[in-house]
Design an enzyme around this catalytic site. Structure first.
Site, PDB file in Angstrom:
ATOM      1  N   SER A 104       0.837  -1.190   0.000  1.00 34.60           N
ATOM      2  CA  SER A 104       0.000   0.000   0.000  1.00 34.60           C
ATOM      3  C   SER A 104       0.882   1.255   0.000  1.00 34.60           C
ATOM      4  CB  SER A 104      -0.968  -0.058   1.189  1.00 34.60           C
ATOM      5  OG  SER A 104      -1.996   0.892   1.053  1.00 34.60           O
ATOM      6  N   ASP A 154     -10.263  -3.868  -5.686  1.00 41.23           N
ATOM      7  CA  ASP A 154      -9.607  -3.014  -4.695  1.00 41.23           C
ATOM      8  C   ASP A 154     -10.191  -1.602  -4.771  1.00 41.23           C
ATOM      9  OD1 ASP A 154      -7.869  -1.495  -3.111  1.00 41.23           O
ATOM     10  OD2 ASP A 154      -6.142  -2.748  -3.622  1.00 41.23           O
ATOM     11  N   HIS A 185      -8.274  -4.856  -1.061  1.00 36.13           N
ATOM     12  CA  HIS A 185      -6.956  -4.323  -0.719  1.00 36.13           C
ATOM     13  C   HIS A 185      -6.160  -5.276   0.184  1.00 36.13           C
ATOM     14  CE1 HIS A 185      -4.291  -0.911  -1.022  1.00 36.13           C
ATOM     15  NE2 HIS A 185      -4.160  -0.796   0.282  1.00 36.13           N
TER      16      HIS A 185
END
Length: 212
Positions: A104, A154, A185
Site C-alpha cells: 500500500s 480493490d 486491498h
C-alpha cells in the site's frame, strides 16, 4: 545518506546474503512486515523503516491531501530521503542482492524510489500500489525484476491504474509480473507465493555499481 534517517528495525541474516527492505502500509509501523520478510527470504537481513509522516496519528512515508491525491513535493522529499537511507545500508552491508517489498503506502514509496534510482534494487514486490501519476524513470529498468500484486475489486487501487503502472515499467525495460486476486486491498496467499518465487529466482549481484 544516513542509516539512521528513519526509525527502523533490522533483523540480521546470513553474512553476505541479500538485503531486504520492507515498507509498511498507512497506520502500521516498522514491525508490520518484519516476520513476513523473514518468511519470504529466510537468509536475508531485513531492514524495516517507519514512515516519518503522521496523518492524524497514522504513520506514512509521504503526505497526501486526499485519497489518491499526493503531495508531490513531499513525495519528492521522501523519495530522496529513502533512497539515501537504502544506499547507506547497502554500502554498510555489501549484500549479494538488494530486494524491496512494500504494501500500500509502502509500495508507493518503494515504487517512487525505483523510478528515481532504477539501479538500486535487484527485485521489488509492490503489493497494492497506487501510482496516480505518470512516473519519470531516471534511467533504465532493464534487468530489474518487479512483481505487482493487486485485487480486481480493490477500492483504493483501481485495476486500470495497476495495468497502467505495469505498462510504464515494461516500457522502461523491467521484467514485470502481475499477480491478481478477485478481492480488495487485502493480501492473499497467491500474492505471498508470487513474492516468494520472485525473490527466490532473482539473480544476485546485479546492483548498480555506481550507487556506492
Amino acid at each position: 545518506m544516513s542509516k539512521d534517517a528513519y526509525i527502523h528495525k533490522v533483523l540480521p541474516g546470513s553474512p553476505g546474503g541479500p538485503l531486504l527492505f520492507v515498507f509498511h502500509g498507512t497506520g502500521a509501523d516498522e514491525n508490520q512486515l518484519l516476520s513476513f520478510g523473514r518468511e519470504l527470504v529466510p537468509q536475508a537481513t531485513i531492514v524495516s523503516p517507519r514512515g516519518d509522516v503522521s496523518e492524524q496519528g497514522a504513520a506514512r512515508f509521504f503526505r497526501r491531501t486526499g485519497e489518491g491525491i499526493y503531495d508531490m513535493d513531499d513525495l519528492a522529499r521522501a523519495t530522496a530521503k529513502m533512497a539515501g537511507f537504502v544506499k547507506a545500508h547497502v554500502e554498510a552491508e555489501k549484500p549479494s542482492a538488494v530486494f524491496g517489498l512494500g504494501y500500500s503506502n509502502g509500495a508507493n514509496i518503494l515504487a517512487s524510489v525505483v523510478f528515481a534510482e532504477p539501479g538500486l534494487f535487484n527485485a521489488t514486490t509492490l503489493m497494492h500500489p497506487l501510482i496516480p501519476f505518470e512516473p519519470e524513470v531516471q534511467g533504465s529498468l532493464a534487468g530489474r525484476h518487479i512483481l505487482i500484486t493487486a485485487g480486481r475489486r480493490d477500492p483504493i487501487c483501481p485495476p486500470n491504474l495497476t495495468s497502467r503502472l505495469e505498462a510504464y515499467l515494461r516500457a522502461d525495460g523491467a521484467d514485470v509480473t502481475v499477480e491478481w486476486h478477485d478481492g480488495g486491498h487485502e493480501v492473499r496467499p497467491n500474492e505471498i507465493e508470487a513474492a516468494r518465487r520472485l525473490f527466490a529466482s532473482a539473480p544476485a549481484g546485479e546492483g548498480d555499481k555506481n550507487n556506492g
